[in-house]
Design a protein around this motif. Structure first.
Motif, PDB file in Angstrom:
ATOM      1  N   ARG A  50     -19.363  -5.686  40.466  1.00  0.00           N
ATOM      2  CA  ARG A  50     -20.113  -5.370  39.253  1.00  0.00           C
ATOM      3  C   ARG A  50     -21.127  -4.276  39.561  1.00  0.00           C
ATOM      4  O   ARG A  50     -21.671  -4.193  40.662  1.00  0.00           O
ATOM      5  N   GLU A  51     -21.402  -3.436  38.565  1.00  0.00           N
ATOM      6  CA  GLU A  51     -22.410  -2.395  38.707  1.00  0.00           C
ATOM      7  C   GLU A  51     -23.801  -3.019  38.538  1.00  0.00           C
ATOM      8  O   GLU A  51     -24.317  -3.130  37.429  1.00  0.00           O
ATOM      9  N   ARG A  52     -24.378  -3.410  39.656  1.00  0.00           N
ATOM     10  CA  ARG A  52     -25.669  -4.073  39.647  1.00  0.00           C
ATOM     11  C   ARG A  52     -26.772  -3.085  39.281  1.00  0.00           C
ATOM     12  O   ARG A  52     -26.713  -1.904  39.634  1.00  0.00           O
ATOM     13  N   SER A 109     -27.922  -8.456  37.548  1.00  0.00           N
ATOM     14  CA  SER A 109     -26.490  -8.716  37.368  1.00  0.00           C
ATOM     15  C   SER A 109     -26.043  -8.559  35.920  1.00  0.00           C
ATOM     16  O   SER A 109     -24.843  -8.588  35.626  1.00  0.00           O
ATOM     17  N   GLY A 110     -27.005  -8.430  34.992  1.00  0.00           N
ATOM     18  CA  GLY A 110     -26.677  -8.280  33.577  1.00  0.00           C
ATOM     19  C   GLY A 110     -26.528  -9.581  32.841  1.00  0.00           C
ATOM     20  O   GLY A 110     -26.124  -9.591  31.665  1.00  0.00           O
ATOM     21  N   THR A 129     -19.449  -5.584  32.770  1.00  0.00           N
ATOM     22  CA  THR A 129     -20.869  -5.833  32.524  1.00  0.00           C
ATOM     23  C   THR A 129     -21.730  -5.019  33.482  1.00  0.00           C
ATOM     24  O   THR A 129     -21.542  -5.055  34.694  1.00  0.00           O
ATOM     25  N   GLN A 130     -22.682  -4.276  32.917  1.00  0.00           N
ATOM     26  CA  GLN A 130     -23.621  -3.507  33.717  1.00  0.00           C
ATOM     27  C   GLN A 130     -24.934  -4.269  33.829  1.00  0.00           C
ATOM     28  O   GLN A 130     -25.402  -4.867  32.862  1.00  0.00           O
ATOM     29  N   GLY A 131     -25.520  -4.221  35.006  1.00  0.00           N
ATOM     30  CA  GLY A 131     -26.793  -4.883  35.200  1.00  0.00           C
ATOM     31  C   GLY A 131     -27.949  -4.109  34.612  1.00  0.00           C
ATOM     32  O   GLY A 131     -27.866  -2.895  34.405  1.00  0.00           O
ATOM     33  N   ALA A 376     -29.340  -1.074  31.064  1.00  0.00           N
ATOM     34  CA  ALA A 376     -28.651  -0.107  31.926  1.00  0.00           C
ATOM     35  C   ALA A 376     -28.897   1.324  31.467  1.00  0.00           C
ATOM     36  O   ALA A 376     -28.806   2.272  32.260  1.00  0.00           O
ATOM     37  N   ASP A 377     -29.227   1.495  30.186  1.00  0.00           N
ATOM     38  CA  ASP A 377     -29.490   2.824  29.626  1.00  0.00           C
ATOM     39  C   ASP A 377     -30.968   3.206  29.713  1.00  0.00           C
ATOM     40  O   ASP A 377     -31.398   4.163  29.066  1.00  0.00           O
ATOM     41  N   LEU A 378     -31.742   2.418  30.457  1.00  0.00           N
ATOM     42  CA  LEU A 378     -33.164   2.668  30.698  1.00  0.00           C
ATOM     43  C   LEU A 378     -34.047   2.385  29.489  1.00  0.00           C
ATOM     44  O   LEU A 378     -35.225   2.774  29.466  1.00  0.00           O
ATOM     45  N   ASP A 379     -33.506   1.703  28.488  1.00  0.00           N
ATOM     46  CA  ASP A 379     -34.334   1.264  27.366  1.00  0.00           C
ATOM     47  C   ASP A 379     -35.194   0.091  27.831  1.00  0.00           C
ATOM     48  O   ASP A 379     -34.695  -0.826  28.498  1.00  0.00           O
TER      49      ASP A 379
END
Length: 490
Positions: A50-52, A109-110, A129-131, A376-379
């Protein structure tokens, strides 16, 4: 329907209901326990594929997951690892996670509920799932200054530096020596990870230990700030210029001979009474042992607990070792405790909280290191709000303590922390280890500017290549604290 068919039908129905009940039990009631089982290979494989999310300081990621061409797809990578490992911890295939990688795992881990919308979008778009990310309170300049100054201490140093923002409780710097490289534990090569784990866990210097939050030692004379606070709150002194007990020696109550004799190791502490400024400025053991006995063990313990001793307070960086002030101390024990010995033990974070509480007009803020939770989008999903931990002392008491500490920098033992053009408040400490073959521990606490504090610092040096007779909190810790304070106040 004849009886045999009806019996078989009922039996099949019972089996079907049992199957459904078991599936429900496993998926809803036992899922978390099964996920946490060490032998659950599927969970580890999923986590490593997963993209942690990233751990961010300033604008830079100090921990992130980067794409790789192997079965796990992403490799956990730590930037400036030795500087930040005590905060990030590690994320390892066979050994789990530690520090922020562990406490903030749901976000990274999201799986955190605050990231539900992100997970839903990922699901609808058929993406993995992106963390989420976490942004820390760490000031990069302060962290750099602490790491560099600590590395300049001679030898294989063991120690820690912690800096807080007094008004909020934000952890601005936390550095530990020795440290380690968590990249070696994040590798996808199991054999190399096992070798690194064995080496790190058998190292006597404990490089994986965050000495800022997990190691307690006698705080020595830095604890005299707590004793002074208790004395002022109890009415034994009202200003920095008031007279307090002095003397070259003090025999603890109910004792005789050298075992109960307190002296000042040659420092100028008068023969009867002396100004409070002189007592703290010269770190007079005879003064603070007597004040502790006059205040009493119960009140001194209550004062220590108001600053955070005997309590848990760090929620986002675990585990935290409790700083200790003993319960039920008798008079001679209380006298020893008043100068930071006997069974008193503290972490550097705890002593930074003492300094920060004094700096913040007597109010201790709960320390924290996670400033923001991001998608993950920095929001920004959530921002941590500062929280008052306790009112340790009245604001008038904090003012007297500040006056005492600024005198100690200007005219006393804490002069190595002086910053030209800036009023600094500080206190030194040298604590006996109680072992003939172990050198004393050097401590230093301070804050600046004294009239409008932006940073409070605690320095603890447990071990260094310095002759035993030359170990002192001011000489060793003062320059380190100065470097960190200058980095913050610029």
């Amino acid at each position: 329907m004849n009886k045999p068919i009806r019996t078989i039908s009922i039996f099949c129905l019972v089996l079907f209901l049992a199957l459904m009940a078991n599936a429900t039990y496993l998926q809803y009631f036992r899922s978390e326990a099964l996920n946490d089982r060490a032998e659950n290979q599927r969970v580890f494989d999923a986590a490593f594929s997963r993209e942690r999310g990233s751990i961010i300081v300033g604008r830079d990621a100090i921990a992130e997951s980067v794409p790789v061409d192997d079965q796990y797809e992403f490799q956990r990578t730590y930037n400036a690892p030795f500087k930040y490992a005590p905060l990030t911890g590690f994320f390892a295939y066979a050994y789990g996670a530690s520090q922020l990688e562990r406490t903030q795992n749901d976000v990274l881990s999201g799986e955190d509920d605050r990231l539900f919308v992100t997970r839903l979008v990922d699901l609808l778009s058929n993406k993995g799932t992106q963390g989420g990310n976490i942004r820390l309170t760490i000031d990069p300049a302060a962290q750099d200054a602490a790491a560099e100054a600590l590395s300049n201490v001679p030898g294989d140093v063991e120690g820690s530096v912690v800096a807080l923002e007094p008004k909020t409780g934000k952890i601005l710097a936390m550095v530990t020596a020795p440290s380690y490289d968590p990249n070696k534990l994040a590798s996808h090569d199991k054999a190399s990870v096992d070798r690194a784990w064995k080496q790190l866990t058998t190292d006597d210097s404990e490089p994986m230990l965050n000495r800022g939050t997990q190691k307690t030692l006698p705080p020595g004379s830095t604890f005299k700030l707590v004793t002074a606070a208790a004395a002022i709150e109890d009415g034994l002194a009202e200003s920095a210029d008031d007279q307090v007990p002095g003397g070259t020696e003090y025999q603890l109550p109910q004792t005789s001979g050298d075992t109960g004799l307190i002296d000042n190791e040659g420092r100028s502490c008068g023969t009867d009474t002396i100004p409070f400024t002189q007592a703290l400025g010269n770190s007079c053991n005879t003064t603070f042992a007597q004040l502790a006995v006059q205040v009493g063990g119960d009140k001194l313990r209550e004062q220590a607990e108001a600053f955070g001793f005997n309590q848990d307070y760090l929620e986002d960086l675990r585990p935290q070792a409790k700083s200790v002030f003993p319960d039920g101390a008798n008079e001679p024990q209380t006298g020893q405790a008043g100068i930071g010995q006997y069974e008193v033990r503290a972490t550097p974070l705890q002593m930074a909280m003492v300094a920060a509480g004094i700096a913040n007009n007597g109010v201790v803020m709960r320390p924290y290191v996670v400033d923001e939770v991001q998608s993950a989008d920095l929001d920004v999903v959530e921002t941590t709000q500062p929280e008052e931990f306790s009112r340790a002392v009245k604001s008038s008491t904090a003012k007297v303590l500040t006056d005492l500490m600024t005198y100690t920098v200007n005219d006393g033992t804490a002069s190595p922390a002086a910053i030209p053009g800036v009023q600094v408040a500080g206190k030194t400490g040298t604590a006996q280890s109680g072992q003939d073959d172990v050198s004393p521990y050097a401590w230093f606490v301070s804050f600046a500017p004294a009239d409008d504090p932006e940073v409070a610092v605690a320095v603890m040096i447990e071990k260094a290549d310095i002759p035993r007779g030359e170990i002192g909190g001011g000489v060793i810790g003062g320059p380190i604290a100065k470097a960190v304070m200058e980095a913050v106040i610029k």
